[in-house]
Design a protein around this motif. Structure first.
Motif, PDB file in Angstrom:
ATOM      1  N   MET A  59      31.343   5.169  57.464  1.00  0.00           N
ATOM      2  CA  MET A  59      30.784   6.202  58.296  1.00  0.00           C
ATOM      3  C   MET A  59      29.320   6.409  57.931  1.00  0.00           C
ATOM      4  SD  MET A  59      31.879  10.209  58.696  1.00  0.00           S
ATOM      5  CE  MET A  59      31.410  10.637  57.053  1.00  0.00           C
ATOM      6  N   ILE A  60      28.522   6.648  58.950  1.00  0.00           N
ATOM      7  CA  ILE A  60      27.099   6.943  58.788  1.00  0.00           C
ATOM      8  C   ILE A  60      26.819   8.288  59.439  1.00  0.00           C
ATOM      9  CG2 ILE A  60      24.772   6.281  59.542  1.00  0.00           C
ATOM     10  CD1 ILE A  60      25.569   3.413  59.364  1.00  0.00           C
ATOM     11  N   THR A  61      25.917   9.043  58.849  1.00  0.00           N
ATOM     12  CA  THR A  61      25.448  10.288  59.456  1.00  0.00           C
ATOM     13  C   THR A  61      23.987  10.099  59.842  1.00  0.00           C
ATOM     14  OG1 THR A  61      26.968  11.612  58.134  1.00  0.00           O
ATOM     15  CG2 THR A  61      25.088  12.761  59.114  1.00  0.00           C
ATOM     16  N   GLU A  62      23.682  10.384  61.096  1.00  0.00           N
ATOM     17  CA  GLU A  62      22.316  10.294  61.607  1.00  0.00           C
ATOM     18  C   GLU A  62      21.903  11.649  62.141  1.00  0.00           C
ATOM     19  OE1 GLU A  62      19.974   7.888  62.068  1.00  0.00           O
ATOM     20  OE2 GLU A  62      21.087   6.118  61.438  1.00  0.00           O
ATOM     21  N   GLN A  63      20.646  11.999  61.930  1.00  0.00           N
ATOM     22  CA  GLN A  63      20.081  13.186  62.557  1.00  0.00           C
ATOM     23  C   GLN A  63      19.069  12.704  63.582  1.00  0.00           C
ATOM     24  OE1 GLN A  63      18.719  16.227  59.948  1.00  0.00           O
ATOM     25  NE2 GLN A  63      18.139  17.578  61.612  1.00  0.00           N
ATOM     26  N   ILE A  64      19.255  13.117  64.813  1.00  0.00           N
ATOM     27  CA  ILE A  64      18.420  12.676  65.924  1.00  0.00           C
ATOM     28  C   ILE A  64      17.667  13.888  66.458  1.00  0.00           C
ATOM     29  CG2 ILE A  64      18.429  11.630  68.218  1.00  0.00           C
ATOM     30  CD1 ILE A  64      21.157  10.318  67.379  1.00  0.00           C
ATOM     31  N   THR A  65      16.346  13.783  66.541  1.00  0.00           N
ATOM     32  CA  THR A  65      15.512  14.880  67.029  1.00  0.00           C
ATOM     33  C   THR A  65      15.421  14.817  68.551  1.00  0.00           C
ATOM     34  OG1 THR A  65      14.233  14.872  64.984  1.00  0.00           O
ATOM     35  CG2 THR A  65      13.224  15.944  66.894  1.00  0.00           C
ATOM     36  N   VAL A  66      15.735  15.945  69.180  1.00  0.00           N
ATOM     37  CA  VAL A  66      15.687  16.057  70.638  1.00  0.00           C
ATOM     38  C   VAL A  66      14.875  17.319  70.952  1.00  0.00           C
ATOM     39  CG1 VAL A  66      17.034  16.142  72.769  1.00  0.00           C
ATOM     40  CG2 VAL A  66      17.991  15.007  70.737  1.00  0.00           C
ATOM     41  N   PRO A  67      13.553  17.163  71.145  1.00  0.00           N
ATOM     42  CA  PRO A  67      12.679  18.333  71.297  1.00  0.00           C
ATOM     43  C   PRO A  67      13.028  19.255  72.460  1.00  0.00           C
ATOM     44  CG  PRO A  67      11.386  16.333  70.950  1.00  0.00           C
ATOM     45  CD  PRO A  67      12.809  15.913  71.146  1.00  0.00           C
ATOM     46  N   ASP A  88      14.884  13.631  76.335  1.00  0.00           N
ATOM     47  CA  ASP A  88      14.080  12.650  75.629  1.00  0.00           C
ATOM     48  C   ASP A  88      14.400  12.766  74.132  1.00  0.00           C
ATOM     49  OD1 ASP A  88      12.722  11.609  77.841  1.00  0.00           O
ATOM     50  OD2 ASP A  88      11.259  13.240  77.770  1.00  0.00           O
ATOM     51  N   VAL A  89      14.410  11.622  73.464  1.00  0.00           N
ATOM     52  CA  VAL A  89      14.711  11.578  72.042  1.00  0.00           C
ATOM     53  C   VAL A  89      13.459  11.144  71.301  1.00  0.00           C
ATOM     54  CG1 VAL A  89      16.078  10.423  70.267  1.00  0.00           C
ATOM     55  CG2 VAL A  89      17.144  11.073  72.427  1.00  0.00           C
ATOM     56  N   ARG A  90      13.137  11.847  70.216  1.00  0.00           N
ATOM     57  CA  ARG A  90      12.014  11.451  69.368  1.00  0.00           C
ATOM     58  C   ARG A  90      12.528  10.397  68.404  1.00  0.00           C
ATOM     59  NH1 ARG A  90       9.450  16.143  66.447  1.00  0.00           N
ATOM     60  NH2 ARG A  90       8.788  16.633  68.555  1.00  0.00           N
ATOM     61  N   GLN A  91      11.956   9.206  68.460  1.00  0.00           N
ATOM     62  CA  GLN A  91      12.450   8.097  67.647  1.00  0.00           C
ATOM     63  C   GLN A  91      11.808   8.024  66.312  1.00  0.00           C
ATOM     64  OE1 GLN A  91      14.473   5.257  68.966  1.00  0.00           O
ATOM     65  NE2 GLN A  91      14.616   5.950  71.040  1.00  0.00           N
TER      66      GLN A  91
END
Length: 69
Positions: free
Chosen positions: A1-9, A66-69
């Motif tokens: 398992m991986i945990t990712e945090q994705i920024t979505v302004p 939109d996702v901040r990459q």
């Protein structure tokens, strides 16, 4: 398992939270998807052998964000 945090302004309300979590949680390989409205981010626990970060981002973008990459 991986945990990712994705920024979505563009996250700013409960509807955003429901929309994004509702799109991510049913995906194969996603164990947990949680939106933090104040931080404008999504934390996702997922199986990288089933789905990847690009798939998660694509799903969020399909919801109109939109996702901040």
């Amino acid at each position: 398992m991986i945990t990712e945090q994705i920024t979505v302004p563009e996250i700013h309300c409960g509807h955003c939270k429901s929309s994004i979590e509702g799109a991510l949680q049913p995906l194969d390989g996603v164990l947990r998807a949680e939106v933090d409205v104040d931080a404008r981010s999504v934390t996702v626990d997922f199986d990288p052998e089933t789905i990847d970060r690009a798939g998660l981002i694509g799903t969020i973008e399909d919801q109109g964000y939109d996702v901040r990459q």
